[in-house]
Design an enzyme around this catalytic site. Structure first.
Site, mmCIF file in Angstrom:
data_model
loop_
_atom_site.group_PDB
_atom_site.id
_atom_site.type_symbol
_atom_site.label_atom_id
_atom_site.label_comp_id
_atom_site.label_asym_id
_atom_site.label_seq_id
_atom_site.Cartn_x
_atom_site.Cartn_y
_atom_site.Cartn_z
ATOM 1 C CG ASP A 299 -5.794 39.135 34.784
ATOM 2 O OD1 ASP A 299 -6.082 39.287 35.988
ATOM 3 O OD2 ASP A 299 -5.760 40.090 34.001
HETATM 4 C C1 NOJ Z 1 -7.620 41.703 36.727
HETATM 5 C C2 NOJ Z 1 -6.608 42.595 36.088
HETATM 6 O O1 NOJ Z 1 -6.600 42.388 34.692
HETATM 7 C C3 NOJ Z 1 -5.209 42.388 36.618
HETATM 8 O O2 NOJ Z 1 -4.351 43.325 36.042
HETATM 9 C C4 NOJ Z 1 -5.212 42.465 38.108
HETATM 10 O O3 NOJ Z 1 -3.897 42.314 38.595
HETATM 11 C C5 NOJ Z 1 -6.129 41.385 38.651
HETATM 12 N N1 NOJ Z 1 -7.476 41.633 38.165
HETATM 13 C C6 NOJ Z 1 -6.136 41.329 40.161
HETATM 14 O O4 NOJ Z 1 -6.804 42.402 40.687
#
Ligand code: NOJ
Length: 768
Positions: A299
């Site tokens: 993430d």
């Molecule tokens: C953080 C989020 O937790 C995740 O779900 C997302 O895909 C990413 N940011 C990218 O935006």
């Protein structure tokens, strides 16, 4: 030009190395050979790559809008451009638009040594430009076909805009509505969640990943992010292995079985180990036990955040931990691109681990067809035709209607009469065409949704008056971090009350703004925010014919409303077509059939509250009414929720009878169950028939009920049907503490009904 030729030569060399002289040959061969041929191509390409280029494939950067000049956001754009040219980037996220994507793709294809195309990711969560309901709302439809269609519309729009990979579906199960991201999942149940995970993966990826209207999907956030302690965003999860294997992992496994191409790990730690560095989850379970052959992305910055967690000394160690654990691509922490080459050279990380990660990434790029044509998703003409098409608008409207849940309808206040009525539409969200878009709105334009007021105005037989009543926010936010609450404004109360007084019916549109749920939006209080409760009580004080239409991204506490307001409609954040969907339901042109995918509590103190709880050793008051102390309960609140999982009404009524199942079955036999469903009301309608089991005693204590089947059944008024279910070992077993799947002989109860309180019951025995 030079780079074009390099890329062309590379493709040819890869083709030759793989034993096929041209693309046509490649396409003629049978699918399993095709898969093998991808392996040959991947290996051939890998052989050409330097260590730096391999590590580059494992690096994903966030985009910048203007790719022909310096980035408006942050000062690192120049470094990013440089890295693109040097083959130090394998993927970008948040770049979108056929021309924008073409521009970054062109840099790597024409200027980097090997010209390996980028895979372009984005959070296409509930639509791209034409927005569907938020995922939790879609889950309330229990309609797998519609959900699959909705994902396919999102995929087609995104793919027309340069994107070939979505960071969806979020398959995190959660039992805690304080956690803002419940809006992005399918609710609390692993069985429903698994079915929806599969539908969404099928919708995004389609039958053929290389088609121009399909994109790679991501199962996220692996794992247990939805069990954040206290519902507080990014908090740790501490759960036992029985919960992990039976509640958390099944929806991920389902996504894997549906062929999802990528997994994303979470931000959280699980039982003391950040999931980004969790070898048990990523290697032992995902890559070995499940034999997942796609790739894992971190993430956002979660590799680097292992330092902040207190699990890694510095970024270098974080990179080492993550790559060893099985994270193949680093989203935006730069830990891999900055540290991995040195780690390999120093012998801290085996190059074989890097090779494995790169193979996985290249495979998905080949499967997407990016090596055939790196610009295949960058056709501006197609973009202008596909995005926002009438057909897509129709699909999201259909999905929106199916997502609505009728929570209460006393004295058949709904559906509304179509003529001769004076209707007051009141509430801070009633005329909001922005909030309805929900939390992930990607390429949609601000204010491009249809508000409830606008939808209601499509029906011209009644007189409509509108009063806002109160403001929920100080200004209209167009991004999630722009919320400024307005908790005291009552300036519109007087006019709203007077409008209510002089009307036949009041439609009160209350709830949470679209940005009040989602990432970083945990709440401790689940009441209607601000002065909305007071507004509701005042309006009800002058007119009892109130229909409460809720816009929210999570279960709310609605005790007063449930006690007083005659009709309550759960309309979530339904996306672009919200107002039309709500109006068609309120006027009865669409008979609602949605069912709650999450329990609605009576108070925050009951959380976590979920239908598939354990019985405990003291489940009932030993002397009902005698005010006994020694049983599992709260002394100041009932045990039951306000609305159970699976609850949802229709304008018609359904009767369940005649449940049939034979007395006993061998473990490997199919357990066949049938039930009679009758439409006993005045409308044609659709019912989500739910089947629950209870395994009465087992080596690991089983829940009081577990959903194991559901069907959408349409019945004309007065019509009856026999509904059949079949249960196999897949539904009758469970995972023990070690993650081993057991199907134990013994006694089972079976319940069928319209919600998780279902009482129509039978029983059977499983024998060896
Ligand atoms: C953080 C989020 O937790 C995740 O779900 C997302 O895909 C990413 N940011 C990218 O935006």
């Amino acid at each position: 030009m030079k780079r074009n030729i390099t890329f062309f030569l590379l493709c040819i060399s890869v083709m030759i190395l793989s034993g096929f002289s041209n693309k046509t040959d490649f396409k003629m061969i049978k699918p399993h050979f095709q898969k093998d041929s991808i392996k040959v191509k991947v290996d051939s390409l890998l052989n050409l790559m330097t260590l730096e280029e391999k590590v580059g494939q494992m690096n994903q950067y966030n985009g910048f809008w203007d790719v022909t000049g310096p980035s408006p956001e942050g000062g690192d754009a120049e470094k990013k451009y440089e890295d693109l040219r040097k083959g130090r980037v394998g993927s970008m996220l948040t770049v979108r638009g056929a021309d924008q994507v073409r521009a970054v793709q062109k840099i790597v294809v024409e200027e980097s040594r090997l010209g390996i195309p980028l895979i372009i990711g984005f959070d296409v969560i509930h639509g791209y430009k034409t927005l569907s309901p938020i995922p939790l709302a879609e889950a309330a439809s229990w309609d797998l076909e519609a959900i699959e269609k909705s994902a396919s519309v999102a995929a087609a729009e995104a793919a027309a805009s340069g994107i070939n990979w979505t960071f969806a579906p979020m398959v995190d199960i959660s039992r805690d509505p304080r956690w803002g991201r419940v809006m992005e999942g399918a609710g609390e149940d692993p069985f429903l969640g698994s079915a929806i995970a599969k539908a969404r993966v099928r919708g995004f990826q389609g039958e053929d990943l290389s088609a121009i209207n399909t994109i790679a999907a991501t199962a996220k956030h692996f794992a247990a992010y939805g069990f954040a302690e206290g519902g507080k965003e990014y908090n740790k999860a501490d759960i036992g292995t029985v919960t992990l294997h039976n509640i958390v992992l099944p929806s991920f496994k389902a996504a894997e079985e549906a062929g999802v191409k990528t997994f994303m790990n979470g931000f959280n730690e699980l039982n003391g180990i950040p999931v980004t560095g969790n070898e048990f989850l990523l290697r032992d379970i995902l890559k070995q036990k499940w034999d997942f052959n796609g790739f894992v992305i971190s993430d956002w910055a979660s590799i680097g955040e292992m330092v902040t967690h207190g699990y890694a000394r510095d970024n270098a160690q974080a990179a080492e931990i993550a790559v060893k654990a099985g994270v193949d691509m680093d989203m935006e922490s730069s830990s891999y691109v900055d540290e991995l080459v040195e780690l390999v050279k120093a012998g801290e990380v085996e190059e074989a681990l890097v090779d494995d990660a790169v193979r996985r990434i290249l495979r998905v790029k080949f499967e997407l067809g990016l090596f055939d044509d790196p610009y295949k998703y960058c056709d501006a003409e197609r973009e202008s035709v596909v995005i926002g098409s009438e057909e897509n608008q129709k699909a999201v409207l259909d999905m929106a209607k199916k997502s609505i849940v009728l929570l209460k309808n006393e004295n058949n206040l709904l559906p509304l009469k179509k003529e001769g009525q004076k209707i007051a539409i009141i509430g801070p969200l009633a005329d909001d065409d922005n909030s309805v878009l929900g939390s992930w709105r990607i390429a949609s334009e601000d204010h491009s949704g249809i508000s409830v007021l606008e939808g209601m105005k499509q029906y011209t037989g009644n007189e409509i008056v509108y009063e806002k009543g109160a403001d929920l926010l100080k200004k209209d936010p167009t991004f999630i971090n722009e919320l400024e609450f307005n908790f005291n404004d009552k300036t519109g109360f007087e006019k709203a009350i007077s409008a209510a007084k002089n009307s036949d019916v009041v439609i009160l549109v209350l709830g949470e703004h679209g940005f009040q749920s989602g990432e970083g939006r945990s709440r401790t209080n689940l009441d209607l925010p601000g002065v909305q409760q007071e507004l509701m009580e005042k309006v009800f004080g002058v007119n009892k014919n109130v229909v409460l239409v809720l816009n929210n991204g999570r279960p709310l506490i609605l005790n007063w409303a449930d006690e007083n307001i005659p009709a309550i409609v759960e309309a979530w954040h339904l996306g672009t077509q919200t107002g039309n969907a709500v109006a068609q339901v309120l006027y009865g042109d669409y008979n609602p059939s949605g069912k709650l995918p999450m329990t609605f509590p009576r108070s925050v103190g009951q959380i976590p509250i979920y239908y598939n709880h354990k019985n405990t050793g003291r489940p009932v008051d030993p002397q009902p009414g005698a005010n006994m102390v020694f049983w599992s309960h709260y002394s100041d609140e009932e045990n039951s929720p306000l609305y159970p999982f699976g609850h949802g009404l229709s304008y018609t009524s359904f009767n369940y009878s005649n449940i049939k199942v034979e007395n006993s079955f061998a473990v490997n036999e199919e357990v066949k169950v049938s039930v009679e469903l009758s439409n006993t009301g005045d409308y044609d309608g659709k019912e989500v028939v739910q089947l629950y089991i209870r395994d009465l005693f087992a080596k690991v204590v089983r829940p009081v009920k577990e959903l194991k089947g559901f069907q959408l059944v349409e019945l004309k008024k007065g019509e009856s049907k026999t509904v059949n279910f079949s249960l196999t070992e897949k539904e009758l077993g469970y995972y023990d503490q070690n993650g081993d799947y057991l199907v134990e002989p013994g006694d089972f109860e079976i319940f069928v009904g319209g919600d998780s309180d279902a009482t129509l019951k039978s029983a059977f025995k499983l024998t060896k």
